[in-house]
Design a protein around this motif. Structure first.
Motif, PDB file in Angstrom:
ATOM      1  N   TYR A 278       2.852   2.898  -9.684  1.00 22.65           N
ATOM      2  CA  TYR A 278       2.347   4.124 -10.390  1.00 22.65           C
ATOM      3  C   TYR A 278       3.082   4.630 -11.534  1.00 22.65           C
ATOM      4  CZ  TYR A 278       1.613   9.089 -11.145  1.00 22.65           C
ATOM      5  OH  TYR A 278       1.184  10.382 -11.357  1.00 22.65           O
ATOM      6  N   CYS A 439      -3.467  11.785 -10.852  1.00 20.65           N
ATOM      7  CA  CYS A 439      -1.870  11.816 -11.292  1.00 20.65           C
ATOM      8  C   CYS A 439      -1.470  13.087 -10.466  1.00 20.65           C
ATOM      9  CB  CYS A 439      -1.764  11.935 -12.622  1.00 20.65           C
ATOM     10  SG  CYS A 439      -2.218  10.506 -13.531  1.00 20.65           S
ATOM     11  N   LEU A 442      -0.996  12.053  -6.934  1.00 18.59           N
ATOM     12  CA  LEU A 442       0.224  10.729  -6.916  1.00 18.59           C
ATOM     13  C   LEU A 442       1.563  11.369  -7.130  1.00 18.59           C
ATOM     14  CD1 LEU A 442      -1.864   7.925  -8.172  1.00 18.59           C
ATOM     15  CD2 LEU A 442      -0.822   7.805  -6.058  1.00 18.59           C
ATOM     16  N   VAL A 586      -3.459   4.772  -6.267  1.00 14.41           N
ATOM     17  CA  VAL A 586      -2.999   3.887  -7.395  1.00 14.41           C
ATOM     18  C   VAL A 586      -3.930   2.890  -8.126  1.00 14.41           C
ATOM     19  CG1 VAL A 586      -1.027   2.612  -8.228  1.00 14.41           C
ATOM     20  CG2 VAL A 586      -0.752   4.250  -6.398  1.00 14.41           C
TER      21      VAL A 586
END
Ligand SMILES: [Zn+2]
Length: 595
Positions: A278, A439, A442, A586
């Motif tokens: 990632y 994003c 994550l 991811v």
């Protein structure tokens, strides 16, 4: 509705801060405490099961009554910390809490003595409701010292480890930092400089990082003295208490076992490559050859500016929760309709967000500062998950069974975030919108599951070092931190040399008598990711299981909570379920970026 107007209505607790009902309630609670003391002081250790049941019910009546007062005063204070009326009520109730705490301190000590004398008592049918609560007390009692020894520990800590902790926070709050913000030189407090770490401008982020950690590092030996003393003290106290390791005390308070945590950390290490994948993807999105440490949680450029009104946030979260199940939305709907949320940003309000349960009202109160960002919507969805947990627990449990350990306290909150994630991904109008959501998720999960694991290894390394007889000077402690950090980040991030001092500013490393603060966060995140993975497999059949788990409160152990879902938390491969969920995010991001 404009966010400025979204304040909470606390009248379900008390009509207003000067109402005589507050004094009445204080008198009633004080009378209950006095009666409890008169009835039980010196007697608990010899109670039989039926009498113990009466004793526990009495303490619950007192706790429930008292909780209305403490809740009202702390909520009023958090919402308006600068008002003289909220300050004086808060001060008064804090003092009352201390007095009542001392008055009733005998209860826990004598309950411990009872369990030591008669460890079988919690298997008596009369005490069925309190079985797990008593099991937890018993597990801890075995490590209690004599009354005099316990008093001595409190006295030595006051000017020992507590003072080291104070020194660390004093240092942080009395220094100024030289930061260049968008090319302009500024002198900033620690809080201000720290707030610039996720700044959109890369040069500003670099300056803030170097300034903060550079200055911290200059006084590194001072922080090393503090941390070394606190850890060595803990090693001694753990030995006195007959703990098999410096971690055991925290395992008891988190209601879990060493091998479960070992499996968890091992699984994270084995899968750190997914997080690195990632981070490399993020470098590509930021058009960098490799991320610097100041880019790890930086916002991405060129994404649509996702902003939301409070009403939009309310609708989105309600929709996300009701897609799961209509009844599951009850708490969320009620929190909005009863105005139990204080979302307006204003001067004098406490920072951050929290959800406090209101046991007698079978509800909760949320404080946050809603400014309309995507992250604000996620924070609200998270806190409403806590309110949902409280909604189910308070309907099924007595108040002693609402003491949920931190590793299971995040079930509904993180689950709520995932429900919102799914909705947003399904309804995203462009790849760019999906990217923004992925994003955000994550970045957060990467920090909580992976970088926090490095902090656990760091703490473990400190104790191993002490046991080997090594001296923990500044550079040695730094080397333990950078080694732990690199086990997670590998070649995916480059670090400023100043970042070796990163450990110096984390207040929880210095928390006296509460060590290993970090791993419950990793556990909570990975446990809920596993649950969500299970939900995706089972669909609607999963719904009643989740409700059952939330209704259990702290009447079941985290292991038993797992059993409700047919999940064995103690199985060596259990944590891989949670990793799958992270990996799917991811993969999704990778797919979009390769378009
Ligand atoms: Zn939470």
């Amino acid at each position: 509705m404009a966010t400025q107007k979204v304040t909470w209505d606390l009248s379900e607790l008390f009509p207003n801060i000067t109402d005589p009902k507050i004094n009445q309630a204080i008198t009633e609670a004080t009378t209950l405490a006095n009666t409890f003391e008169k009835t039980y002081h010196g007697k608990i250790a010899n109670l039989n099961a039926d009498d113990l049941l009466q004793c526990l019910r009495s303490i619950e009546v007192f706790t429930a009554k008292f909780s209305d007062i403490t809740l009202y005063s702390s909520l009023s204070f958090s919402a308006n910390m600068t008002l003289p009326l909220t300050q004086s009520l808060n001060d008064r109730i804090k003092k009352l809490q201390a007095t009542v705490g001392t008055q009733l301190a005998f209860y826990e000590l004598e309950l411990g003595a009872l369990l030591k004398r008669n460890p079988q008592i919690f298997q008596e049918p009369a005490l069925n409701n309190y079985r797990h609560m008593l099991e937890r007390v018993y597990r801890d009692v075995k490590h209690q010292l004599s009354e005099v020894e316990e008093q001595l520990i409190i006295e030595k800590d006051q000017f020992g480890v507590d003072a080291w902790k104070e020194l660390q926070s004093k240092w942080l709050n009395t220094r100024m930092f030289d930061v260049t913000v968008y090319g302009e030189k500024k002198m900033l407090s620690y809080a201000e400089a720290n707030g610039l770490l996720p700044h959109p401008d890369r040069a500003t982020r670099e300056s803030a990082n170097k300034s903060i950690y550079g200055l911290l590092g200059k006084d590194g030996e001072i922080f090393a003295s503090a941390l070394r003393s606190i850890c060595n003290d803990w090693v001694n106290v753990s030995k006195r208490r007959n703990h098999i390791s410096p971690m055991e005390s925290s395992l008891i308070s988190n209601d879990t076992e060493q091998h479960i945590i070992d499996n968890l950390l091992k699984t994270i290490e084995e899968n750190a490559g997914i997080y690195r994948r990632y981070l490399k993807l993020k470098a590509k999105l930021m058009e960098l050859p490799v991320l610097g440490n100041h880019d790890i949680v930086a916002p991405l450029h060129g994404l649509p500016d996702l902003t939301f009104t409070y009403k939009q946030a309310q609708d989105l979260i309600t929709q996300a929760y009701s897609r799961f199940d209509t009844q599951y939305t009850s708490a969320v709907k009620e929190m909005f309709s009863k105005r139990h949320i204080d979302a307006a940003p204003r001067f004098g309000k406490r920072n951050g967000a929290f959800c406090e349960s209101h046991y007698n009202g079978k509800s909760a109160y949320i404080l946050n500062s809603f400014n309309g960002t995507l992250s604000d919507v996620f924070t609200l969805a998270h806190e409403l998950g806590h309110a949902t947990h409280d909604w189910y627990t308070s309907r099924s449990q007595t108040i002693l069974n609402t003491d949920i350990s931190s590793i299971t306290a995040e079930i509904a909150s993180i689950f709520g975030e995932l429900l919102l994630t799914d909705l947003l991904l399904d309804e995203a109008k462009s790849d760019a919108q999906q990217k923004a959501v992925l994003c955000l998720i994550l970045d957060e999960a990467g920090m909580t599951a992976f970088q926090v694991t490095a902090r656990v290894w760091f703490e473990q390394a400190l104790y191993t070092s002490i046991q080997k007889g090594e001296f923990l000077d500044y550079k040695t402690i730094c080397s333990h931190w950078t080694a732990a950090r690199n086990r997670i980040y590998g070649d995916a991030v480059t670090w400023f040399p100043e970042m070796e001092a990163e450990w110096t500013m984390k207040p929880h490393y210095y928390m006296a008598n509460y060590r290993f603060y970090s791993y419950p966060y990793v556990y909570a995140q990975m446990f809920v990711y596993s649950l969500y993975e299970q939900y995706l497999k089972e669909g609607k059949a999963f719904v009643p299981k989740l409700k059952k788990a939330l209704s259990a409160g702290s009447s079941l152990s985290p292991l038993e909570i797992g059993n409700i879902f047919n999940l064995n938390v103690a199985a060596p491969d259990f944590w891989n379920n949670g990793i799958k969920m992270f990996e799917r995010f991811v993969n999704n991001l990778q797919k979009i970026t390769s378009h």
